[in-house]
Motif scaffolding. Structure first.
Motif, PDB file in Angstrom:
ATOM      1  N   GLU A 178       0.878  -1.761  -0.389  1.00  0.00           N
ATOM      2  CA  GLU A 178       0.140   0.377   0.228  1.00  0.00           C
ATOM      3  C   GLU A 178       0.807   1.314   0.389  1.00  0.00           C
ATOM      4  N   SER A 179       1.223   1.616  -1.175  1.00  0.00           N
ATOM      5  CA  SER A 179       2.175   2.926  -1.237  1.00  0.00           C
ATOM      6  C   SER A 179       1.829   3.038  -3.083  1.00  0.00           C
ATOM      7  N   PRO A 180       1.649   4.205  -3.491  1.00  0.00           N
ATOM      8  CA  PRO A 180       1.650   4.931  -4.556  1.00  0.00           C
ATOM      9  C   PRO A 180       2.759   4.692  -5.416  1.00  0.00           C
ATOM     10  N   PHE A 181       4.179   3.733  -4.885  1.00  0.00           N
ATOM     11  CA  PHE A 181       5.260   4.313  -5.703  1.00  0.00           C
ATOM     12  C   PHE A 181       5.360   2.173  -5.504  1.00  0.00           C
ATOM     13  N   ILE A 182       5.360   1.874  -4.682  1.00  0.00           N
ATOM     14  CA  ILE A 182       5.651   0.575  -5.052  1.00  0.00           C
ATOM     15  C   ILE A 182       5.071  -0.341  -4.979  1.00  0.00           C
ATOM     16  N   ASP A 183       5.527  -1.151  -5.958  1.00  0.00           N
ATOM     17  CA  ASP A 183       3.913  -2.261  -6.822  1.00  0.00           C
ATOM     18  C   ASP A 183       4.381  -3.530  -5.730  1.00  0.00           C
ATOM     19  N   GLY A 184       5.143  -4.030  -5.234  1.00  0.00           N
ATOM     20  CA  GLY A 184       4.997  -4.819  -4.845  1.00  0.00           C
ATOM     21  C   GLY A 184       6.164  -5.523  -4.381  1.00  0.00           C
ATOM     22  N   VAL A 185       6.700  -6.075  -3.220  1.00  0.00           N
ATOM     23  CA  VAL A 185       7.419  -7.258  -2.853  1.00  0.00           C
ATOM     24  C   VAL A 185       7.756  -8.923  -2.960  1.00  0.00           C
ATOM     25  N   PHE A 186       8.468  -9.564  -2.600  1.00  0.00           N
ATOM     26  CA  PHE A 186       8.433 -10.926  -2.979  1.00  0.00           C
ATOM     27  C   PHE A 186      10.047 -11.431  -1.894  1.00  0.00           C
ATOM     28  N   VAL A 187       9.914 -12.531  -1.173  1.00  0.00           N
ATOM     29  CA  VAL A 187      10.713 -13.620  -1.166  1.00  0.00           C
ATOM     30  C   VAL A 187      11.676 -14.584  -2.288  1.00  0.00           C
ATOM     31  N   PRO A 188      12.557 -13.966  -2.994  1.00  0.00           N
ATOM     32  CA  PRO A 188      12.419 -15.122  -4.003  1.00  0.00           C
ATOM     33  C   PRO A 188      13.326 -16.286  -3.780  1.00  0.00           C
ATOM     34  N   ASN A 189      12.919 -18.056  -4.129  1.00  0.00           N
ATOM     35  CA  ASN A 189      13.327 -18.467  -4.134  1.00  0.00           C
ATOM     36  C   ASN A 189      13.768 -20.232  -5.310  1.00  0.00           C
ATOM     37  N   GLY A 190      13.113 -19.348  -6.731  1.00  0.00           N
ATOM     38  CA  GLY A 190      13.737 -20.033  -7.247  1.00  0.00           C
ATOM     39  C   GLY A 190      12.924 -21.567  -7.709  1.00  0.00           C
ATOM     40  N   THR A 191      12.033 -21.703  -7.264  1.00  0.00           N
ATOM     41  CA  THR A 191      11.967 -23.543  -7.205  1.00  0.00           C
ATOM     42  C   THR A 191      10.912 -23.707  -8.485  1.00  0.00           C
ATOM     43  N   LYS A 192      10.099 -22.563  -8.649  1.00  0.00           N
ATOM     44  CA  LYS A 192       8.821 -22.430  -9.462  1.00  0.00           C
ATOM     45  C   LYS A 192       9.102 -20.712  -9.757  1.00  0.00           C
ATOM     46  N   SER A 193       8.659 -20.449 -11.211  1.00  0.00           N
ATOM     47  CA  SER A 193       7.896 -18.974 -11.793  1.00  0.00           C
ATOM     48  C   SER A 193       7.752 -18.011 -10.309  1.00  0.00           C
ATOM     49  N   GLN A 194       9.615 -17.389 -11.260  1.00  0.00           N
ATOM     50  CA  GLN A 194       9.193 -15.940 -10.216  1.00  0.00           C
ATOM     51  C   GLN A 194       7.931 -14.733 -10.655  1.00  0.00           C
ATOM     52  N   ILE A 195       7.151 -14.634  -9.511  1.00  0.00           N
ATOM     53  CA  ILE A 195       6.201 -13.346 -10.713  1.00  0.00           C
ATOM     54  C   ILE A 195       7.243 -11.825  -9.987  1.00  0.00           C
ATOM     55  N   ILE A 196       7.206 -10.862 -10.255  1.00  0.00           N
ATOM     56  CA  ILE A 196       7.643  -9.484  -9.501  1.00  0.00           C
ATOM     57  C   ILE A 196       7.467  -8.506  -9.984  1.00  0.00           C
ATOM     58  N   SER A 197       5.933  -8.397 -10.180  1.00  0.00           N
ATOM     59  CA  SER A 197       4.883  -6.863 -10.535  1.00  0.00           C
ATOM     60  C   SER A 197       3.764  -7.171 -10.397  1.00  0.00           C
ATOM     61  N   SER A 198       2.693  -6.661 -10.667  1.00  0.00           N
ATOM     62  CA  SER A 198       1.279  -7.002 -10.723  1.00  0.00           C
ATOM     63  C   SER A 198       1.239  -6.775 -11.740  1.00  0.00           C
ATOM     64  N   SER A 199       1.333  -6.892 -13.052  1.00  0.00           N
ATOM     65  CA  SER A 199       1.198  -6.779 -14.555  1.00  0.00           C
ATOM     66  C   SER A 199       1.785  -8.364 -15.477  1.00  0.00           C
TER      67      SER A 199
END
Length: 551
Positions: free
Chosen positions: A367-388
Motif C-alpha cells: 500500500e504505497s503509491p510508488f512501490i508495486d510490491g515485494v517478494f522473497v525469491p526461492n527459484g523453485t517455481k516461476s518468480q512473479i515480480i510485478s502486478s502485471s
C-alpha cells in the motif's frame, strides 16, 4: 493605412490564422510589417484579440488598446519569428501533398493594388465588427473577471479579504493584493500557464496570461499555447517565450531561466532596457537604479512542483531518492526513520526485526503509491515480480529465507555499523537501501511520473556491495530488472566492501524497476569449527545512493 491596404492585411491575417497562407503571402505580410510601424501595431492588436478569443472568455481590460502592451507583444512576435527560422524542418506528408494537388488552394497571392474576393471582404468586415462588439461588451462588463484558479496547495495560509482559498477557487483580474502568508500554492491561468508560489508572497493576477508579484517568489511553467505569459514586478517585466523560469522579487528582481527563453524588460516603463535571457542564465535587476547584472543560475531557489496528495515539495532536485521510497516517503525526504518494509506482510513495520525467517515466493502488493510490491525469491517455481505478471526468468534457486526486511538508514545490525567502502550508511546524510538476501522489491515508475507531472525518467544509478562489518563469509547476488528484462547482475559476491557502480537507462515506455538480492546458492547450513553457517549468513547487501534521475 488606406482601406485597400487594410483589406489586404485582413485577408493575409485571416489566411495566416487558418494556416492557409502560401509562402508568398507570408513573405508579403512580413514585408508589410517590416515597412510600417502602423502595420506592426495593427497586426499585434489583431493577434492579441484573436488569441484571447480562442483561449479565454475573459478579456483583461488593462491589456486592450495599450501602446505599451502592443509594443511588447510585437517584441514577442519578433522573437517567435526568429525562433521559427531556427526550428527543424518539418517533413512533408506525401499523402497530404497528393490531396493538395487534387484540391489546389483557392487563395492566390495578393498584390498591393489587386482586387480582393468579395466574400472575403464581407467575411473580414463581419469579423472586425464582431471584434468591435466584443470590445464594447467587455467595456460594459464589471472589471473583475475570472482569469485563473487554485490548482493545489500545501499548508497554505492566506491574508487579506480572502483568508481562505480551496482547490478550484478562482482568481479575478483585480489589482487587489493577495497575500500567501504560509505554505505553497499552485495557480493555473486560463490561458494555460501555471505558477507555484512560495510564502511569504504578495501578488495579484492582472489577466488570464499575466501576474504581478509585489514580493516573494514564483516558478512558472508555460506550455507552447501560452507563449507570452508575463510576470511583472516593481522594476521589471518578464515575457515568456515558451519556458520554465523562476522570479524572485525581494527588493531587487531576480530571473532564473531553467528551460527555453524569456525577454526581460528592466527599469522604468518609458525607458526600459530589453534583454533576451535564455536557458541556463540568470539576471538581477537592482531596484535602486535599475541596473541589470548577470548572476549565477540557482537550481534550488524555487519550489518547482507541489502535490498535496503525496506531500511533494520539489525544488531543484533532478532525481528521486529511492531509499526514501522504501521508508514510506515520496522520494523527496518524507520517509519515516527506523521502519522496515516487511516482504511477507508487505507492510511498513515500526520495528526492525533481525531474525532468520522463511517465506514462499509470492509477489505481494504494497500500500504505497510508488512501490508495486515485494517478494522473497526461492527459484523453485516461476518468480512473479510485478502486478502485471512480469517474471524473473533468471532467478536462481535459493533457500527462500531472509534475516531483515528492506530498510533505509539501518543504523546497526547485530551491534555492527552498516559500512561500505569506509562510508557509514547508517547516517542520514548517506542514502542507502539495505536488503539482506533473499529479498526483492519492484517500484512503479508510472506512479513517479504521475507525481512529477509526466517528468521524463532517464536512468537508475546506484553503488552495490556487501557490508564491510558483517560477521562471517558472505556470498550473495545482485540483480536489476526493468519490466522483467534483466539489465544488471553480479553473482557470487564474496568480498566484503567491494563496490560496483551501475547506471541503467530507463525508457519512457518502461513501467517497473525491480532490484533483488539472492543468497549466492549456498547450502542451507554448513559447519565451520563447529559453528553453523546459514545460507544467508553475512549477506548484508547494500544499494548505496540509489537514485532515479530525471531529465
Amino acid at each position: 493605412m488606406n482601406k485597400y491596404l487594410k483589406s489586404e492585411i485582413d485577408q493575409l491575417l485571416y489566411l495566416a490564422l487558418e494556416d492557409k497562407a502560401s509562402p508568398e503571402q507570408a513573405e508579403r505580410l512580413n514585408s508589410l510589417m517590416a515597412g510600417s510601424e502602423e502595420v506592426m501595431s495593427y497586426v499585434a492588436d489583431y493577434y492579441s484579440l484573436a488569441a484571447r478569443l480562442k483561449k479565454s472568455n475573459a478579456i483583461a481590460l488593462a491589456s486592450l488598446n495599450s501602446p505599451e502592451e502592443t509594443n511588447e507583444l510585437f517584441n514577442v512576435l519578433e522573437e517567435l519569428a526568429a525562433q521559427e527560422q531556427l526550428a527543424p524542418k518539418v517533413e512533408h506528408c506525401r499523402e497530404c501533398e497528393c490531396r493538395t494537388k487534387e484540391n489546389p488552394e483557392k487563395f492566390k497571392p495578393v498584390a498591393g493594388a489587386q482586387r480582393v474576393n468579395k466574400f472575403m471582404l464581407v467575411s473580414t468586415a463581419a469579423s472586425v465588427a464582431a471584434l468591435l462588439l466584443i470590445i464594447l461588451y467587455a467595456q460594459l462588463l464589471p472589471a473583475k473577471q475570472p482569469v485563473a484558479k487554485l490548482k493545489d496547495s500545501i499548508n497554505a495560509e492566506w491574508q487579506g479579504s480572502r483568508r481562505n482559498f480551496e482547490t478550484g477557487d478562482v482568481f479575478t483580474n483585480s489589482a487587489e493584493p493577495i497575500i500567501l502568508k504560509e505554505g505553497y500554492a499552485e495557480i493555473e491561468f486560463d490561458y494555460g500557464a501555471s505558477v507555484v508560489i512560495e510564502a511569504p508572497s504578495e501578488f495579484y493576477c492582472k489577466s488570464d496570461n499575466q501576474i504581478y508579484i509585489e514580493s516573494g517568489s514564483l516558478y512558472a511553467r508555460v506550455p507552447s499555447e501560452a507563449v507570452g505569459f508575463t510576470v511583472d514586478t516593481a522594476t521589471s517585466r518578464i515575457v515568456d517565450l515558451g519556458t520554465e523560469f523562476g522570479v524572485q522579487a525581494v527588493g531587487d528582481t531576480q530571473l532564473h531561466v531553467h528551460k527555453g527563453r524569456t525577454r526581460l524588460l528592466a527599469g522604468e516603463k518609458n525607458s526600459r532596457q530589453t534583454f533576451s535571457v535564455v536557458q541556463g542564465h540568470a539576471k538581477r535587476v537592482v531596484s535602486s537604479f535599475g541596473k541589470v547584472k548577470d548572476i549565477e543560475l540557482s537550481r534550488d531557489m524555487f519550489v518547482k512542483q507541489i502535490n498535496s496528495k503525496t506531500n511533494l515539495i520539489r525544488r531543484g532536485q533532478d532525481y528521486v531518492g529511492m531509499a526514501d521510497l522504501v521508508s514510506g516517503g515520496n522520494g523527496f525526504g518524507t520517509g519515516i526513520e527506523g521502519v522496515e518494509l516487511n516482504p511477507v506482510k508487505a507492510e511498513f513495520d515500526a520495528e526492525i526485526l533481525a531474525k532468520d525467517r522463511t517465506s514462499d515466493n509470492k509477489f505481494r502488493s504494497v500500500e504505497s503509491p510508488f512501490i508495486d510490491g515485494v517478494f522473497v525469491p526461492n527459484g523453485t517455481k516461476s518468480q512473479i515480480i510485478s502486478s502485471s505478471g512480469h517474471l524473473f526468468k533468471e532467478c536462481p534457486e535459493t533457500m527462500g529465507n531472509y534475516y531483515v526486511g528492506i530498510t533505509e538508514h539501518l543504523n546497526l545490525l547485530d551491534g555492527r555499523p552498516i559500512e561500505l567502502d569506509g562510508v557509514d550508511y547508517g547516517k542520514s546524510d548517506n542514502s542507502s537501501i539495505f536488503m539482506h538476501a533473499n529479498i526483492g522489491i519492484t517500484f512503479d515508475l508510472d506512479a513517479l511520473r504521475s507525481q512529477l507531472k509526466g517528468a521524463e525518467i532517464e536512468s537508475f544509478s546506484s553503488e552495490i556491495g556487501i557490508c564491510n562489518s558483517s560477521w562471517q563469509q558472505c556470498n550473495a547476488d545482485f540483480w536489476v530488472l526493468i519490466d522483467g528484462q534483466l539489465k544488471y547482475s553480479k553473482t557470487n559476491v564474496t568480498t566484503k566492501g567491494a563496490v560496483d557502480s551501475l547506471n541503467i537507462k530507463i525508457n519512457p515506455e518502461n513501467r517497473f524497476l525491480t532490484i533483488v538480492t539472492t543468497d549466492g546458492g549456498d547450502p542451507e547450513v554448513v559447519y565451520r569449527e563447529g559453528e553453523p553457517i546459514y545460507s544467508i549468513q553475512s549477506d548484508w547487501c547494500i544499494f548505496a545512493e540509489p537514485k532515479i534521475f530525471l531529465e
